[in-house]
Enzyme design. Structure first.
Site, mmCIF file in Angstrom:
data_model
loop_
_atom_site.group_PDB
_atom_site.id
_atom_site.type_symbol
_atom_site.label_atom_id
_atom_site.label_comp_id
_atom_site.label_asym_id
_atom_site.label_seq_id
_atom_site.Cartn_x
_atom_site.Cartn_y
_atom_site.Cartn_z
ATOM 1 N N CYS A 322 0.840 -1.212 0.000
ATOM 2 C CA CYS A 322 0.000 0.000 0.000
ATOM 3 C C CYS A 322 0.864 1.247 0.000
ATOM 4 O O CYS A 322 1.885 1.288 0.701
ATOM 5 C CB CYS A 322 -0.834 0.078 1.278
ATOM 6 S SG CYS A 322 -1.932 -1.292 1.511
ATOM 7 N N ARG A 435 -11.741 -0.967 -7.285
ATOM 8 C CA ARG A 435 -11.613 -0.993 -5.825
ATOM 9 C C ARG A 435 -11.419 0.410 -5.266
ATOM 10 O O ARG A 435 -11.754 0.695 -4.133
ATOM 11 C CB ARG A 435 -10.421 -1.878 -5.464
ATOM 12 C CG ARG A 435 -10.181 -2.007 -3.999
ATOM 13 C CD ARG A 435 -9.191 -3.113 -3.687
ATOM 14 N NE ARG A 435 -9.345 -3.517 -2.314
ATOM 15 C CZ ARG A 435 -8.626 -3.010 -1.311
ATOM 16 N NH1 ARG A 435 -7.701 -2.127 -1.548
ATOM 17 N NH2 ARG A 435 -8.860 -3.410 -0.080
#
Ligand code: XMP
Length: 496
Positions: A322, A435
């Site tokens: 991330c 997403r």
């Protein structure tokens, strides 16, 4: 309730910033520890592990591994078509079963090559043969691995190699399926030393089959996460876009799916609409919403949709691939997020009922002792902080069962596998942008990166080690189960 040291109250902290203090005198062995937990309100797991819906982590093979060892796999949706994702669900549902309904069948005109095709796709060789290759026509015979293993000519027609109907021992639907009597079917299978038992109706049509290898698998994996029909359970992820999620979930349901994670990096309002639709149309499906990372968000979801939601996924930006926190300045330290969300869910339990928390992302283990990124015990810490399960991506991406091949990294001098964030440009070029809710945007800001993770070999060796490690951690603290850990853990800060 676990004790959180005053220095940690209202602070941001990661797993690496805390430790669990043993205060009891344990008087039992590690194997007495029971890790049974709840993944959702209704679904119990014997192992608190969930594999993340990422395209370098969970497809059919990983979902099978997770379910066999007591956890659960969530199949990603970054395929080009919905059907490709559903095929992965089918692989899991067919892997181990009681009665296999809707079995794959072929016709006498199909070839040996077609049987190898079935094996490539589903991992088995035994195929009933029907007159026209569908379940609507009469049974003509069966082909098993024994019938084709020495055949060199791939074009040989199955009518030449199959065991014909008149030589087959079959079972009647009325005596097995209709009575839901799997024992009776297993009895016939064993008595006659068969690999596969076909069950037929009064018109000689195939209704189901039972396989001997399945019986052996049942005995080998006592922790397995199975449904009433002894099939492995699996979940899929679906996007937070109503129209497409609806089609995906409908097809998944027909394939025997057990639940859906409505996926978004930060929970979307549209998720509640999708969840409501699912509960109204498919009441048996478990629905997971997320991601959230604060008490405020937990309260909002519970207030607006506690009856449509069976678990909450916690974590914004803590994952190994991330970059949301650096790029967008959003998200927070994962251990404190899990604590706050779990506390809030507990506080609201009298009003809205039990809501399991999934600690998603940021779980690491040491690869080289002393390496500064390695943090042992993260899973136990997440459980102590109030999570019922942990969801993992990078830790599982290095296993044989994740998609993709291992390769040698000359710089690191070790075997590695590729792992990519679903918000990386590479994943978004496929479909991952959904997403992040930016699939229609021309300018795409990546929220993930592509990295390499250490190759960890077979999950069938690695996961039992992980389970043993967690049991040992609980045993050291004197807790026999997760409930005791969550009620009495002593969580303290480590010096920075
Ligand atoms: P770990 O640390 O186990 O984390 O690898 C897995 C979780 O990371 C999330 N995820 C992302 N988060 N950008 C993000 O901010 C991304 O590109 C990305 N891809 C996955 C996801 O929640 C997963 O379960």
């Amino acid at each position: 309730m676990a004790k959180l040291h005053p220095d940690l109250q209202n602070k941001e902290f990661w797993y690496k910033d805390i430790t669990l203090i043993p205060n009891r005198l344990p008087d039992f062995e590690r194997d007495r520890v029971d890790l049974t937990t709840y993944f959702t309100k209704r679904l119990k797991l014997k192992t608190p592990f969930v594999s993340s819906p990422m395209d370098t982590v969970t497809e059919g093979e990983m979902a099978i591994l997770m379910a066999l060892l007591g956890g659960i796999g969530v199949i990603h949706y970054n395929f080009l078509t919905i059907d490709e994702q559903i095929e992965e669900v089918e692989k899991v549902k067919r892997f181990e079963a009681g009665f296999v309904f809707n079995p794959v069948v072929l016709s006498p005109q199909n070839t040996v090559k077609d049987v190898y095709g079935v094996n490539d796709k589903y991992g088995f060789f035994s195929v009933p043969i029907t007159e026209d290759g569908t379940l609507n026509s009469k049974l003509s015979g069966i082909v098993t691995h024994r019938d084709i293993r020495y055949r060199k000519d791939m074009e040989t027609k199955l009518k030449e190699v199959m065991t014909p109907r008149e030589k087959l021992i079959v079972a009647k639907k009325s005596e097995t399926v209709d009575k839901n009597d799997l024992q009776a079917a297993n009895g016939i299978l064993r008595k006659n030393n068969l690999d596969t038992l076909i069950i037929i109706d009064i018109d000689n049509r195939v209704v189901a089959l039972v396989a001997d290898s399945d019986i052996r698998k049942n005995e080998q994996f006592p922790l397995a996460t199975k449904d009433e029909n002894k099939q492995l359970r699996t979940f899929i992820a679906a996007e937070s876009r109503f129209k497409i999620a609806k089609e995906r979930i409908g097809k998944g349901y027909d394939a025997g799916l057990n639940g859906v994670i409505i996926d978004a990096s930060v929970v979307f309002k549209e998720q509640l609409e999708i969840a409501k639709y699912c509960k109204e149309n498919f009441p048996n499906l478990e629905i997971v919403l997320g991601n959230v990372d604060s008490a405020e968000m937990v309260e909002k979801i519970l207030k607006e949709g506690s009856e449509y939601c069976d678990a909450l996924r916690v974590g914004i930006g803590p994952g190994a691939a991330c970059i949301t926190q650096q790029e967008l300045g959003t998200g927070r330290a994962q251990a404190s997020a899990v604590w706050d969300c779990a506390q809030e869910a507990k506080k609201l339990e009298p009003k809205y009922g039990f809501m399991p928390i999934i600690a998603d992302g940021g779980i690491k283990i040491p690869d080289i002792i002393g390496q500064d990124v390695a943090k042992p015990g993260d899973i136990t810490k997440a459980l102590a902080l109030g999570a019922q399960t942990v969801m993992m991506g990078s830790l599982l991406a290095g296993l044989d069962e994740s998609p993709g091949e291992k390769e040698f990294d000359y710089e690191e001098n070790k075997m590695v596998k590729k792992y990519r964030g679903m918000g990386s440009i590479e994943a978004m070029e496929k479909r991952g942008a959904l997403r992040y809710g930016i699939e229609k945007m021309r300018i795409k800001i990546p929220e993930g990166k592509v990295i390499k993770v250490p190759y960890r070999g077979s999950g069938y060796d690695f996961i039992p080690e992980l389970i043993a490690g967690i049991k040992q951690s609980l045993q050291k603290q004197g807790f026999k189960n997760i409930k005791e850990l969550q009620e009495e853990a002593d969580i303290r800060p480590l010096p920075k």
